[in-house]
Each structure stands twice: as structure tokens, then as C-alpha cells.
Design an enzyme around this catalytic site. Structure first.
Site, short mmCIF file in Angstrom:
data_model
loop_
_atom_site.label_atom_id
_atom_site.label_comp_id
_atom_site.label_asym_id
_atom_site.label_seq_id
_atom_site.Cartn_x
_atom_site.Cartn_y
_atom_site.Cartn_z
N GLU A 34 -37.08 28.68 25.01
CA GLU A 34 -37.03 30.14 25.21
C GLU A 34 -35.58 30.62 25.24
O GLU A 34 -35.24 31.65 24.64
CB GLU A 34 -37.72 30.50 26.52
CG GLU A 34 -37.67 31.97 26.88
CD GLU A 34 -37.98 32.21 28.35
OE1 GLU A 34 -37.60 33.29 28.84
OE2 GLU A 34 -38.57 31.33 29.00
N ASP A 38 -34.27 33.16 22.37
CA ASP A 38 -33.77 34.49 22.72
C ASP A 38 -32.48 34.79 21.96
O ASP A 38 -32.30 35.89 21.43
CB ASP A 38 -33.53 34.55 24.23
CG ASP A 38 -32.91 35.88 24.66
OD1 ASP A 38 -33.57 36.92 24.52
OD2 ASP A 38 -31.75 35.86 25.11
N ASP A 107 -42.31 35.10 26.67
CA ASP A 107 -41.48 33.90 26.81
C ASP A 107 -41.87 32.83 25.79
O ASP A 107 -41.02 32.17 25.20
CB ASP A 107 -41.61 33.32 28.22
CG ASP A 107 -40.93 34.19 29.27
OD1 ASP A 107 -40.19 35.12 28.89
OD2 ASP A 107 -41.16 33.94 30.47
N GLU A 110 -40.56 33.73 22.32
CA GLU A 110 -39.14 33.37 22.17
C GLU A 110 -38.98 31.87 22.01
O GLU A 110 -38.15 31.40 21.21
CB GLU A 110 -38.35 33.88 23.37
CG GLU A 110 -38.17 35.39 23.38
CD GLU A 110 -37.26 35.87 24.48
OE1 GLU A 110 -36.54 36.85 24.26
OE2 GLU A 110 -37.27 35.26 25.58
#
Length: 216
Positions: A34, A38, A107, A110
Site C-alpha cells: 500500500e 500510494d 488500501d 493502492e
């Protein structure tokens, strides 16, 4: 999502929540992916917006990016590709409806971008994120405006000045904090938002603030 993994272990890690990992004594969950995803997502969306909006200022591009790279958009896309159906959650979280929680879906989305980046490289991740971008634009009709900018424009046009944001409380463990932010106009609270980042909480508070002004 338009991608086939070479390394199947990466997609398994991407859909494994920390609660499942802890209950089953696994060495990995999707938090590291994650973190990587991101960064890849922000870079790819920034590049897409840079080329699509050549006349936009840095501030305008940042506002557009914030409206795309957010919990609501990521959660919506996760539901669209049925990602939540293969999430691996702990028993308690699963029973309490964890797969329907936008933050968990966001989450995992990502983490999925991070997994694609490791498995296929930047171009593979760019192609998947381009699909995500096109989906969000199709759902909204346009690249959605940042509600913080909308709220400020609305308030200033009505003579109320700029909105004021403040962090009212923070909870949760250090690796997964939850922030609650309020937005005020002339000392009066007009909205409150909760998010995994202060930026996300401010965005949600601004959305409530907009509703407050529309109801006047």
C-alpha cells in the site's frame, strides 16, 4: 483490471489485510505494498493530469489529483473490479463487514497498484492506473473538483471568507491512525470528516460543509 500477474504471491499479499496476517501468523500483509502503491498512484495520476490539462496551474492540478487519489475514488474502483470479494480479512473484521469499509477497499487498491508495479514495472502500473482514472472520470462525467476548493469558492462568494480546518481528535495505532477534522465558518462548525490521513479527513469535512451551505 486489465493485468495478469506473473508472480501470484504479489497479488495474494496485496489482498491480505493485517488482521488476517496476524490471525494466521503470516509474515506479510498488504501495508508495505500500500505504501509503494500510494506513491506510484500519485506519480501516474500527476503525469496523466499534466498532459490532459496543459493550461492548469500547479494548484489546479493538485486539486484535481486530490479528487482522484482519495478514499472514495479508490473504494469505488475496488468495488467495480470486485476486489473486495477476494480480500483476506481476520474473522472478526470479516464478520463486522470489513469488506464493505471504504478505507479497507481503498488500501487494498493502492496495494494492488504497488503489486503491479513490482510485477510488471512502471508501464504496467501506468496502464492499470489509467484504467482506474478513466473509470473515475466516467462515473463523475468529468475529473471531479476538490471539495475543499469548492467550499472555499462558495463561502467567499457568499461573503463568509475562507473555511478554517482543525484537527479535533486522532485515534488508532501508529501504523493505522484515524483523524477527525472539523471545518468552521466564523467560529461555527459546518462539517466534520474522518479519514486515514488529515487530507482525507479535511476533504470529507469540506463535503459536509458544502451540504450545510446548500441547505441554507
Amino acid at each position: 483490471m486489465g493485468y495478469t500477474f506473473e508472480n501470484r504471491e504479489l497479488i495474494m499479499e496485496a489482498v491480505t489485510h493485517a488482521s488476517f496476517s496476524n490471525e494466521n501468523s503470516l509474515s506479510a500483509c498488504n501495508e508495505r505494498l500500500e505504501f509503494l502503491g500510494d506513491a506510484v498512484l500519485e506519480l501516474c495520476v500527476s503525469e496523466i493530469l499534466y498532459h490532459q490539462y496543459p493550461l492548469d496551474s500547479e494548484g489546479d492540478l493538485s486539486e484535481r489529483r486530490a479528487s482522484i487519489v482519495c478514499e472514495d475514488s479508490l473504494g469505488s474502483w475496488a468495488r467495480h473490479i470486485d476486489l473486495r470479494e477476494i480480500l483476506r480479512l481476520g474473522k472478526g473484521l470479516s464478520r463486522s463487514g470489513g469488506k464493505d469499509q471504504p478505507v479497507i477497499c481503498a488500501d487494498a487498491a493502492e496495494a494492488l497498484f504497488g503489486a503491479v508495479f513490482l510485477d510488471g514495472g512502471f508501464e504496467a502500473a501506468r496502464n492499470v492506473i489509467d484504467r482506474f482514472f478513466r473509470y473515475i472520470v466516467a462515473v463523475n462525467g468529468v475529473v471531479p473538483r476538490n471539495p475543499k476548493a469548492q467550499l472555499q469558492e462558495t463561502m467567499e462568494s457568499m461573503g463568509y471568507g475562507k473555511p478554517e480546518y482543525s484537527l479535533s481528535r486522532q485515534s488508532g495505532p501508529p501504523h493505522a491512525p484515524v483523524f477527525v477534522v472539523t471545518v468552521s465558518s466564523s467560529g461555527r462548525v459546518i462539517g466534520e470528516g474522518e479519514g486515514r490521513t488529515i487530507r482525507e479527513a479535511e476533504r470529507k469535512a469540506a463535503e459536509m460543509g458544502l451540504v450545510s451551505f446548500r441547505d441554507q
